[in-house]
Scaffold this motif. Structure first.
Motif, PDB file in Angstrom:
ATOM      1  N   VAL A 196     -28.565 -11.372  38.611  1.00  0.00           N
ATOM      2  CA  VAL A 196     -29.164 -12.274  37.630  1.00  0.00           C
ATOM      3  C   VAL A 196     -30.082 -11.529  36.667  1.00  0.00           C
ATOM      4  O   VAL A 196     -30.200 -11.888  35.492  1.00  0.00           O
ATOM      5  N   TYR A 230     -28.850 -13.230  43.381  1.00  0.00           N
ATOM      6  CA  TYR A 230     -28.720 -14.234  44.435  1.00  0.00           C
ATOM      7  C   TYR A 230     -27.302 -14.098  44.978  1.00  0.00           C
ATOM      8  O   TYR A 230     -26.342 -14.131  44.199  1.00  0.00           O
ATOM      9  N   GLU A 264     -43.113 -21.053  31.645  1.00  0.00           N
ATOM     10  CA  GLU A 264     -42.926 -22.232  30.789  1.00  0.00           C
ATOM     11  C   GLU A 264     -44.151 -23.152  30.859  1.00  0.00           C
ATOM     12  O   GLU A 264     -44.029 -24.351  31.151  1.00  0.00           O
ATOM     13  N   TYR A 302     -32.117 -18.005  26.330  1.00  0.00           N
ATOM     14  CA  TYR A 302     -31.499 -19.286  26.651  1.00  0.00           C
ATOM     15  C   TYR A 302     -31.658 -19.601  28.134  1.00  0.00           C
ATOM     16  O   TYR A 302     -31.856 -18.688  28.951  1.00  0.00           O
ATOM     17  N   SER A 303     -31.508 -20.885  28.462  1.00  0.00           N
ATOM     18  CA  SER A 303     -31.592 -21.327  29.849  1.00  0.00           C
ATOM     19  C   SER A 303     -30.582 -20.573  30.717  1.00  0.00           C
ATOM     20  O   SER A 303     -29.427 -20.407  30.331  1.00  0.00           O
ATOM     21  N   GLY A 304     -31.039 -20.073  31.841  1.00  0.00           N
ATOM     22  CA  GLY A 304     -30.146 -19.415  32.789  1.00  0.00           C
ATOM     23  C   GLY A 304     -29.966 -17.931  32.567  1.00  0.00           C
ATOM     24  O   GLY A 304     -29.203 -17.277  33.280  1.00  0.00           O
ATOM     25  N   CYS A 305     -30.676 -17.373  31.604  1.00  0.00           N
ATOM     26  CA  CYS A 305     -30.489 -15.937  31.311  1.00  0.00           C
ATOM     27  C   CYS A 305     -31.237 -15.040  32.295  1.00  0.00           C
ATOM     28  O   CYS A 305     -31.081 -13.820  32.262  1.00  0.00           O
ATOM     29  N   GLY A 306     -32.100 -15.618  33.140  1.00  0.00           N
ATOM     30  CA  GLY A 306     -32.762 -14.818  34.172  1.00  0.00           C
ATOM     31  C   GLY A 306     -34.254 -14.625  33.974  1.00  0.00           C
ATOM     32  O   GLY A 306     -34.888 -13.844  34.691  1.00  0.00           O
ATOM     33  N   LYS A 307     -34.862 -15.355  33.058  1.00  0.00           N
ATOM     34  CA  LYS A 307     -36.286 -15.176  32.749  1.00  0.00           C
ATOM     35  C   LYS A 307     -37.171 -15.450  33.960  1.00  0.00           C
ATOM     36  O   LYS A 307     -38.019 -14.624  34.328  1.00  0.00           O
ATOM     37  N   THR A 308     -36.972 -16.645  34.564  1.00  0.00           N
ATOM     38  CA  THR A 308     -37.825 -17.028  35.695  1.00  0.00           C
ATOM     39  C   THR A 308     -37.594 -16.109  36.881  1.00  0.00           C
ATOM     40  O   THR A 308     -38.538 -15.728  37.585  1.00  0.00           O
ATOM     41  N   THR A 309     -36.344 -15.723  37.088  1.00  0.00           N
ATOM     42  CA  THR A 309     -36.045 -14.817  38.202  1.00  0.00           C
ATOM     43  C   THR A 309     -36.768 -13.489  38.002  1.00  0.00           C
ATOM     44  O   THR A 309     -37.337 -12.931  38.951  1.00  0.00           O
TER      45      THR A 309
HETATM   46  N1  ATP Z   1     -32.578 -19.671  44.228  1.00  0.00           N
HETATM   47  C1  ATP Z   1     -31.426 -19.444  43.563  1.00  0.00           C
HETATM   48  N2  ATP Z   1     -30.252 -19.282  44.216  1.00  0.00           N
HETATM   49  C2  ATP Z   1     -29.100 -19.029  43.538  1.00  0.00           C
HETATM   50  N3  ATP Z   1     -29.019 -18.924  42.178  1.00  0.00           N
HETATM   51  C3  ATP Z   1     -30.154 -19.086  41.472  1.00  0.00           C
HETATM   52  C4  ATP Z   1     -31.409 -19.353  42.120  1.00  0.00           C
HETATM   53  N4  ATP Z   1     -32.362 -19.446  41.165  1.00  0.00           N
HETATM   54  C5  ATP Z   1     -31.731 -19.255  39.970  1.00  0.00           C
HETATM   55  N5  ATP Z   1     -30.414 -19.044  40.148  1.00  0.00           N
HETATM   56  C6  ATP Z   1     -29.432 -18.769  39.089  1.00  0.00           C
HETATM   57  O1  ATP Z   1     -29.827 -17.576  38.442  1.00  0.00           O
HETATM   58  C7  ATP Z   1     -29.606 -17.666  37.045  1.00  0.00           C
HETATM   59  C8  ATP Z   1     -30.909 -17.405  36.317  1.00  0.00           C
HETATM   60  O2  ATP Z   1     -31.826 -18.422  36.642  1.00  0.00           O
HETATM   61  P1  ATP Z   1     -33.315 -18.380  36.045  1.00  0.00           P
HETATM   62  O3  ATP Z   1     -34.043 -19.593  36.589  1.00  0.00           O
HETATM   63  O4  ATP Z   1     -33.896 -17.062  36.273  1.00  0.00           O
HETATM   64  O5  ATP Z   1     -33.014 -18.535  34.496  1.00  0.00           O
HETATM   65  P2  ATP Z   1     -33.995 -18.923  33.299  1.00  0.00           P
HETATM   66  O6  ATP Z   1     -33.645 -18.058  32.194  1.00  0.00           O
HETATM   67  O7  ATP Z   1     -35.396 -18.918  33.773  1.00  0.00           O
HETATM   68  O8  ATP Z   1     -33.531 -20.416  32.974  1.00  0.00           O
HETATM   69  P3  ATP Z   1     -34.422 -21.694  32.532  1.00  0.00           P
HETATM   70  O9  ATP Z   1     -34.941 -21.400  31.184  1.00  0.00           O
HETATM   71  O10 ATP Z   1     -33.427 -22.829  32.554  1.00  0.00           O
HETATM   72  O11 ATP Z   1     -35.514 -21.889  33.574  1.00  0.00           O
HETATM   73  C9  ATP Z   1     -29.045 -19.062  36.787  1.00  0.00           C
HETATM   74  O12 ATP Z   1     -27.656 -18.957  36.715  1.00  0.00           O
HETATM   75  C10 ATP Z   1     -29.450 -19.837  38.005  1.00  0.00           C
HETATM   76  O13 ATP Z   1     -28.505 -20.862  38.291  1.00  0.00           O
END
Ligand code: ATP
Length: 470
Positions: free
Chosen positions: A104, A99, A251, A123-130
């Motif tokens: 990410v 992003y 999730e 962990y939260s924020g590691c990039g799984k959902t992305t």
């Molecule tokens: N649309 C977006 N624009 C900018 N940054 C984003 C966006 N979506 C996610 N991020 C950032 O990208 C990083 C990874 O986010 P992501 O949602 O992939 O993590 P995650 O591992 O799925 O976390 P969680 O378990 O909390 O859902 C985080 O730092 C988040 O703040």
């Protein structure tokens, strides 16, 4: 780091067994060791887009950009034909997603065979959902390639970058908040992605899906008349109805209570296996990951640190981070002495996956110089309770887990380890118990690779307090 199973069997010829300090050793006991609306609307639109494509499973695969030069096309065509026999059903290679200025997902690579269930854990924020959204095509990738069922979905390595639209990827999605249409019945929610199907086929498929998720009697209810677990099963049925080539679950159980999560996780695995569905789950809950997935990928700061079976992750972590993140355990100190590791639990020899004629395992030296400080990962199932053992440890904490107690044991030198013991062995805090360390498969790390702070936290106050709750 050394782990037995990572040893290439072909190395065996080069092992100069006669010079090995450690010998073929028969284990003392051959114990079995391995033992809402707008929000919902937004979700639904993405969901609908992804699902609609899946409702046309027989449609011709998306062709590679026709403007690409002839030579490249032919090469790829031949390659696909050749690869179809050997290539994995689903593969991601060197995927990069970001992003703005931030990367990410950084170089993610994985493969799945048809019917396999994979999982991104971290962990939260590691990039799984992305990563999941990039696979669905809902986020643009900046590098790498994705193939599904011999179809190239995205390839940023090609001369002209290429990406199949989300709705054409043949994927289904299940979200954390179910994303059901509140104004539609359960049956109509399930039928939503089947708009290209004939009325008879649609009716039969909806009935099949209702039966699969055990909701036949709730077919005419609205989602708000169902429990959270039932709603998630509707979401699963809706996603599976169009026979997606790949199911993505983000999730899916996080809005449910713990007991329901566990039972639903098992039933989801059962449903996916029965339908031979290839799937990827995102979770931060390792029990959930282990309950559902065949392959689990531990993610850390955008990187996939290890992609392996749950058992491999637990017993053969590739790094201290994975060792800490997956499962319980303790890191104890060791020191290299002439090829083996001396520890408070006993000497550890590097075991190879090589056996002599009598079937005994062969051992060789660790490659560290004498005196190198080592950290040894000891899991609770590496320490067996044995009343006959002369080696004892002090019980300094315990937690009741139904079938087992998880004991925290202090060794003579003050270090502590964990041990899982059947709960009919009820030992008081302050007593000594006999222990039999089974160190044949432990993983050792160079001390410099181990983040001491991380491990002291892991093995420290929080868990200790847990264990003291009797
Ligand atoms: N649309 C977006 N624009 C900018 N940054 C984003 C966006 N979506 C996610 N991020 C950032 O990208 C990083 C990874 O986010 P992501 O949602 O992939 O993590 P995650 O591992 O799925 O976390 P969680 O378990 O909390 O859902 C985080 O730092 C988040 O703040």
């Amino acid at each position: 780091m050394y782990t037995d199973s990572t040893h290439d069997p072909s190395e065996s010829k080069s092992i100069h067994t006669s010079s090995l300090k450690a010998k073929s050793i028969q284990a003392k006991t051959r114990l079995e060791h391995r033992k809402n609306a707008s929000v919902i609307k937004a979700h639904n639109l993405a969901h609908a887009a992804v699902e609609r494509d899946a409702s046309k499973p027989d449609e011709a695969p998306q062709k590679i950009d026709a403007r690409q030069d002839h030579k490249v096309k032919n090469t790829n065509s031949q390659k696909n034909q050749v690869d179809s026999a050997v290539s994995p059903y689903f593969s991601v290679q060197d995927l990069i997603v970001g992003y703005d200025d931030t990367i990410v997902v950084d170089g993610l690579s994985l493969t799945l065979q048809q019917g396999e269930i994979g999982c991104f854990l971290g962990y939260s924020g590691c990039g799984k959902t992305t990563a999941l959204r990039a696979i669905a095509g809902l986020e643009q990738s900046r590098g790498g390639s994705i193939y599904l069922s011999n179809q190239r979905l995205t390839d940023k390595r090609a001369r002209k970058s290429f990406a199949v639209a989300p709705a054409k990827r043949g994927m289904g999605m299940v979200f954390q908040d179910y994303a059901l249409f509140g104004h539609l019945s359960v049956a109509k929610n399930i039928a939503f992605g089947l708009n290209k199907w004939s009325t008879a086929d649609k009716k039969a498929r909806v009935a099949e899906m209702l039966s699969l998720v055990d909701l036949t009697e709730h077919a005419d209810k609205r989602p708000n008349e169902l429990s959270g677990g039932q709603q998630q099963r509707v979401a699963l049925a809706r996603a599976l109805a169009p026979k997606p080539k790949l199911l993505l679950l983000d999730e899916p159980f996080s809005n449910l209570d713990v007991v329901l999560r566990e039972s639903l996780a098992m039933s989801v695995r059962d449903i996916l296996k029965r339908t031979n569905t290839t799937a990827i789950l995102v979770t931060h809950d390792q029990n959930e990951a282990f309950a559902i997935a065949d392959k689990v990928g531990v993610m850390h700061q955008g990187k996939l640190v290890q992609w392996a079976t749950p058992s491999e992750l637990y017993h053969e972590p590739v790094s201290p981070f994975v060792a800490e993140f997956v499962g319980e355990g303790a890191m104890i100190d060791g020191i290299i002495k002439e090829g083996h590791v001396e520890t408070a639990l006993g000497d550890i020899y590097r075991r190879m996956e090589v056996y002599d004629e009598a079937g005994y395992p062969q051992y060789c030296e660790y490659d560290y110089p004498n005196g190198t400080p080592i950290k040894v990962l000891v899991r609770p199932d590496d320490i067996i309770h044995d009343d006959d053992s002369t080696q004892t440890a002090l019980v300094v904490g315990r937690v009741f887990r139904g079938a087992n107690y998880l004991y925290r044991l202090q060794l003579d030198d003050g270090q502590t380890v964990l041990s899982l013991v059947a709960s009919h062995h009820n030992h008081e805090i302050g007593s000594h118990i006999g222990i039999l360390p089974i160190l044949e498969h432990v993983v050792v790390f160079d001390e410099t690779d181990v983040n001491a702070t991380t491990w002291s936290e892991y093995d420290g106050v929080e868990r200790f307090a847990d264990i003291r709750q009797d």
